[in-house]
Design an enzyme around this catalytic site. Structure first.
Site, PDB file in Angstrom:
ATOM      1  N   PHE A  39     -11.309   9.437   6.308  1.00  0.00           N
ATOM      2  CA  PHE A  39     -11.958   8.165   6.666  1.00  0.00           C
ATOM      3  C   PHE A  39     -11.838   7.125   5.559  1.00  0.00           C
ATOM      4  CE2 PHE A  39     -14.414  11.386   8.985  1.00  0.00           C
ATOM      5  CZ  PHE A  39     -14.452  10.844  10.251  1.00  0.00           C
ATOM      6  N   TYR A  51      -5.523  -5.529   7.274  1.00  0.00           N
ATOM      7  CA  TYR A  51      -6.263  -4.304   7.604  1.00  0.00           C
ATOM      8  C   TYR A  51      -5.527  -3.506   8.689  1.00  0.00           C
ATOM      9  CZ  TYR A  51      -9.542  -1.269   9.965  1.00  0.00           C
ATOM     10  OH  TYR A  51     -10.109  -0.175  10.576  1.00  0.00           O
TER      11      TYR A  51
END
Ligand code: UDP
Length: 327
Positions: free
Chosen positions: A73, A141
């Site tokens: 993550f 991103y």
């Protein structure tokens, strides 16, 4: 039972997934440098404050703990910030992932579940979005996640690394038992911002009401964080059972506009949401809704908490606790 290393396990989705893994009987070690996560989200016994670029430390940990698989993550997640500081996003999200993958190769760990995002599709030509639609990110991103997915493709081919990328739509809600919730700083996500607007009385801004949607505001696919956690367990168990590398959308297939979410928040909380209409936010697509059939049919995933009411109820319970604690 397997030994799982979770990177970013002190963050929002990582901590909910760690909880779900432990409840499923897996043994978990968390690696988090706490740059964005919170120590209070993790049992201190399992937390290792290691940076992903510290390859020697990671290899040592993976060997000592006999890690069977990694769920990755640890990454920065704010689209707007990534447009202001692209180097930071490529270095942390791509460089960090590459360092982790290098450590996994050295330690002989061959299974990975990767946090990807619907942002890999950018402004898709049609909705609902299926996994075979092209990568077309519109932010650093989104592209940082595309780059890692591509690296994973090569490592599947040349390193026998089996990985599953989960492309999240709008993660939201909180642990139904109230143990964890969403605590980004600064917060940029819609539902916690609506709850904060109620609490503070300071109006939140709706980013545009002139989109080509029924009420003019953007439509998103909101997925409860505990259902997302469950998707990771399905992916992990598939890999541990010898399943192949793949990528899956994680959403519900249902879309709600910003104004519909505001109305639902007002119903659940019984309070008025102060808001005003502002300009569009750069990079926002009008409608982002998943076709999530593949995750259900291939991995047997069954969401339980992702109706909008349950999402908001769980988020509101968590927010009320935070207010009571003065956080
Ligand atoms: N949104 C908004 N005002 C805010 C934050 C979000 O109108 O202060 C809208 C945003 O334009 C999008 C939706 O809420 O249509 C969800 O945004 P969020 O940032 O939560 O997730 P994203 O869709 O960017 O992943």
């Amino acid at each position: 039972m397997a030994k799982i290393l979770v990177t970013g396990g002190a963050g929002y989705i990582g901590s909910h997934t760690t909880l779900a893994l432990v409840e499923r009987g897996h043994d978990v070690v968390v690696v988090d440098n706490l740059s964005r996560g919170h120590a209070h989200n993790v049992d201190p016994k399992r937390l290792w404050r290691i940076h992903l670029t510290d390859t020697d430390a990671l290899v040592r940990l993976m060997r000592a703990e006999k890690v069977d698989a990694v769920i990755h993550f640890a990454a920065y997640i704010a689209v707007g910030e990534s447009t202001r500081e692209p180097e930071l996003y490529f270095s942390n999200n791509v460089g960090g992932s590459l360092a982790l993958l290098t450590a996994m190769q050295q330690a002989g760990v061959k299974r990975l579940v990767f946090s990807s995002t619907a942002a890999v599709y950018g402004m898709p030509e049609r909705v609902p979005i299926t996994e075979d639609m092209p990568f077309a990110p519109v932010s650093p991103y989104g592209d940082s996640k595309v780059m890692v997915e591509r690296i994973l493709g090569w490592l599947d081919q040349y390193r026998d690394l089996r990985s599953i990328s989960l492309r999240y739509f709008n993660a939201c809600g909180a642990d139904p038992q109230g143990r964890l919730g969403e605590e980004h700083n600064p917060e940029t996500h819609l539902i916690p911002l609506l709850l904060k607007a109620i609490e503070t009385g300071v109006p939140m801004t709706v980013f545009g009401d002139d989109y080509d949607t029924p009420d003019g505001t953007c439509i998103r696919d909101y997925i409860h964080v505990s259902d997302l956690a469950e998707a990771h367990i399905c992916a992990l168990e598939s890999l541990l059972n010898g399943g192949p590398s793949d990528a899956f959308n994680v959403g519900t297939g249902a879309g709600y506009s910003v104004l519909e979410v505001i109305r639902a928040v007002e119903e659940v909380t019984g309070r008025k949401v102060p808001y005003e209409i502002g300009p569009r936010r750069p990079g926002d697509a009008a409608v982002l809704v998943a076709n999530a059939d593949k995750l259900r049919t291939v991995l047997g995933w069954r969401p339980q908490y992702s109706d909008l009411r349950t999402i908001i109820e769980t988020a509101w319970e968590f927010e009320k606790k935070r207010i009571a604690k003065g956080q």
